[in-house]
Design a protein around this motif. Structure first.
Motif, PDB file in Angstrom:
ATOM      1  N   LEU A   9       0.002  13.555  73.574  1.00  7.80           N
ATOM      2  CA  LEU A   9       1.050  14.581  73.659  1.00  7.80           C
ATOM      3  C   LEU A   9       2.439  13.957  73.504  1.00  7.80           C
ATOM      4  O   LEU A   9       2.634  12.781  73.791  1.00  7.80           O
ATOM      5  CB  LEU A   9       0.949  15.329  74.995  1.00  7.80           C
TER       6      LEU A   9
ATOM      7  N   THR B 222       1.796  17.239  81.152  1.00  2.58           N
ATOM      8  CA  THR B 222       2.243  17.779  79.859  1.00  2.58           C
ATOM      9  C   THR B 222       3.765  17.722  79.763  1.00  2.58           C
ATOM     10  O   THR B 222       4.341  17.243  78.782  1.00  2.58           O
ATOM     11  CB  THR B 222       1.753  19.241  79.709  1.00  2.58           C
TER      12      THR B 222
ATOM     13  N   ASP C 221      -0.113  22.812  66.206  1.00  2.00           N
ATOM     14  CA  ASP C 221       0.504  21.798  67.073  1.00  2.00           C
ATOM     15  C   ASP C 221      -0.336  21.462  68.308  1.00  2.00           C
ATOM     16  O   ASP C 221       0.030  20.584  69.086  1.00  2.00           O
ATOM     17  CB  ASP C 221       1.890  22.280  67.532  1.00  2.00           C
ATOM     18  N   THR C 222      -1.424  22.177  68.492  1.00  2.00           N
ATOM     19  CA  THR C 222      -2.256  21.934  69.679  1.00  2.00           C
ATOM     20  C   THR C 222      -2.930  20.574  69.578  1.00  2.00           C
ATOM     21  O   THR C 222      -3.537  20.241  68.555  1.00  2.00           O
ATOM     22  CB  THR C 222      -3.351  23.018  69.806  1.00  2.00           C
TER      23      THR C 222
ATOM     24  N   ALA D  56       5.930  17.472  76.063  1.00  2.00           N
ATOM     25  CA  ALA D  56       5.136  18.365  75.211  1.00  2.00           C
ATOM     26  C   ALA D  56       5.289  19.807  75.713  1.00  2.00           C
ATOM     27  O   ALA D  56       5.791  20.050  76.803  1.00  2.00           O
ATOM     28  CB  ALA D  56       3.673  17.953  75.240  1.00  2.00           C
ATOM     29  N   THR D  57       4.849  20.749  74.890  1.00  2.00           N
ATOM     30  CA  THR D  57       4.939  22.161  75.258  1.00  2.00           C
ATOM     31  C   THR D  57       3.646  22.616  75.911  1.00  2.00           C
ATOM     32  O   THR D  57       2.563  22.359  75.390  1.00  2.00           O
ATOM     33  CB  THR D  57       5.191  23.014  73.993  1.00  2.00           C
ATOM     34  N   ALA D  58       3.756  23.292  77.061  1.00  4.01           N
ATOM     35  CA  ALA D  58       2.583  23.837  77.745  1.00  4.01           C
ATOM     36  C   ALA D  58       2.379  25.280  77.320  1.00  4.01           C
ATOM     37  O   ALA D  58       3.318  26.081  77.370  1.00  4.01           O
ATOM     38  CB  ALA D  58       2.792  23.760  79.252  1.00  4.01           C
ATOM     39  N   ARG D  59       1.186  25.597  76.868  1.00  2.00           N
ATOM     40  CA  ARG D  59       0.823  26.995  76.578  1.00  2.00           C
ATOM     41  C   ARG D  59      -0.140  27.440  77.669  1.00  2.00           C
ATOM     42  O   ARG D  59      -1.196  26.837  77.840  1.00  2.00           O
ATOM     43  CB  ARG D  59       0.110  27.100  75.227  1.00  2.00           C
TER      44      ARG D  59
ATOM     45  N   ARG E  43       4.395  18.700  70.324  1.00  2.00           N
ATOM     46  CA  ARG E  43       2.948  18.886  70.426  1.00  2.00           C
ATOM     47  C   ARG E  43       2.646  19.797  71.619  1.00  2.00           C
ATOM     48  O   ARG E  43       3.440  19.874  72.545  1.00  2.00           O
ATOM     49  CB  ARG E  43       2.242  17.535  70.625  1.00  2.00           C
ATOM     50  N   GLU E  44       1.485  20.433  71.581  1.00  2.00           N
ATOM     51  CA  GLU E  44       1.186  21.429  72.611  1.00  2.00           C
ATOM     52  C   GLU E  44      -0.115  21.148  73.360  1.00  2.00           C
ATOM     53  O   GLU E  44      -1.080  20.640  72.789  1.00  2.00           O
ATOM     54  CB  GLU E  44       1.103  22.824  71.968  1.00  2.00           C
TER      55      GLU E  44
ATOM     56  N   ILE F 114      -2.828  23.214  76.092  1.00  4.16           N
ATOM     57  CA  ILE F 114      -3.200  24.539  76.603  1.00  4.16           C
ATOM     58  C   ILE F 114      -3.997  24.373  77.894  1.00  4.16           C
ATOM     59  O   ILE F 114      -4.848  23.485  77.988  1.00  4.16           O
ATOM     60  CB  ILE F 114      -4.085  25.305  75.585  1.00  4.16           C
TER      61      ILE F 114
END
Ligand code: PLP
Length: 373
Positions: free
Chosen positions: A108, A128, A163-164, A133-136, A112-113, A115
């Protein structure tokens, strides 16, 4: 001080809220000047560690002037047998938390993501965010579902995009205690692209007795993107030693081993974990005490009309209505430490670790007293 070191920190780090651990017994007793309290706040084993693990720890104490085996040869060999894998597939961690962090460090970064589900284990958002990184966050099951607040694997796959890089799944999940079936997880693994790492966190694996509950290790050979994590902190009663492990494809293990510190697990932890793994009686007894304790806690809740989330772990989330924070504080004054889970988005619940029968009785009585029921 002319510099603001928080401002100078990485953007993800600036916004982090530190993980809130369960309150230590010593701290509570120091603050209130009381003794004889009970801690059912961190999902520790009420039976303590295996006697064989303690003997093994004592047995290596004279060797602590030496660095530990950075490759964990003996422990990995035993874990390979235990999990049906090879040592090249195993990564040892300073608790399984460290493995979650290594995954984030390896795959990450900003742009980048990752989940994970609502109400999932708190360490997923922390690791994360720490790397920018981005948290979904996937919507969880609704409250009236058979697994209320549990992971919804369809909601998770819906969030996958280019991007996951990582998906974190806990089975069972903490703090909800909800779990996923073999069929559901297998269908999920089939749908996730191979370029996305799936971390299947099995911290409570040893406690679960449901027929449809899967052993993630069985899938590692088939899904090269799968990382299964386990820990010695829960059923093995070694939380204070900090040791956990993951099993994955050898190439994924190679990546994890590149980012870990060379001596991340201690000499004593490796020796105690090896002995604990061989103490099948201690594990079986821990499962039995937990099974009976869960029944006792659930019966206690039902007798008093308290709601709870059905759990297969060594903990139970009890619905205390409004003001769980106040009830948590009142329980502390009774010498009972449990865990508020408002930080998880479950403000009406308290998470109670399954203790010995006496401890369970005490927490139920204290809860009844402070709720005036
Ligand atoms: C307790 C826990 C862990 C790991 O704990 P360690 O002590 O770091 O091994 C991991 N995942 C979940 C869901 C947990 O509850």
């Amino acid at each position: 001080m002319t510099c603001d070191y928080i401002e100078l920190a990485l953007p993800g780090v600036r916004q982090l809220t530190p993980y809130q651990p369960g309150k230590p017994i010593e701290e509570l007793e120091r603050e209130l000047g009381i003794t004889g309290s009970v801690k059912l706040a961190s999902n520790e084993n009420p039976l303590g560690p295996s006697l064989r693990a303690m003997d093994a720890a004592r047995g290596v104490i004279e060797g602590i002037s030496f660095y530990p085996d950075g490759n964990g040869f003996a422990l990995k060999a035993a874990l390979a047998t235990h999990t049906g894998s090879t040592p090249s597939q195993i990564t040892l961690g300073n608790g399984s938390n460290e493995l979650l962090e290594l995954v984030a460090r390896a795959w990450l970064a900003p742009g980048r993501e990752a989940i994970f589900s609502e109400y999932a284990f708190a360490v997923y958002p922390i690791v994360t965010q720490a790397v920018g990184a981005t948290a979904r966050v996937a919507r969880a099951n609704p409250a009236d579902h058979a697994m209320p607040h549990g992971h919804d694997l369809d909601a998770i796959t819906d969030l996958i995009n280019a991007d996951t890089r990582v998906i974190f799944v806990a089975n069972p999940n903490n703090p909800t205690g909800t779990w996923l079936t073999r069929d559901a997880l297998e269908a999920f693994l089939d749908r996730v692209p191979e370029s996305v790492i799936v971390v299947l966190d099995e911290a409570y694996f040893e406690y679960v007795e449901e027929d449809a509950y899967p052993n993630g290790m069985a899938w590692v050979g088939r899904y090269p993107n799968l990382i299964v994590t386990r820990t010695f902190s829960k059923i093995y009663g070694l939380a204070g030693l900090r040791i956990g492990y993951s099993v994955s494809s050898p190439q994924v293990a190679d990546v994890l081993n590149r980012v870990r510190q060379p001596f991340n697990t201690s000499l004593i932890a490796q020796a105690a974990a090896l002995a604990a793994l061989g103490d099948r009686e201690h594990v079986a007894e821990s499962v039995r005490v937990n099974r009976e304790g869960l029944v006792q806690l659930v019966a206690g809740c039902e007798a008093r009309g308290w709601g709870h989330i059905p759990s297969v772990g060594n903990f139970l989330c009890i619905d205390v209505g409004a003001n769980a924070g106040g009830i948590y504080q009142a329980l502390l004054r009774e010498g009972v430490i449990v865990r508020p889970v408002g930080n998880y988005g479950l403000p009406n619940y308290l998470r109670v670790t399954v203790g010995t029968s006496k401890q369970n009785e005490r927490v139920l009585a204290a809860l009844a007293k402070v709720r005036g029921a």
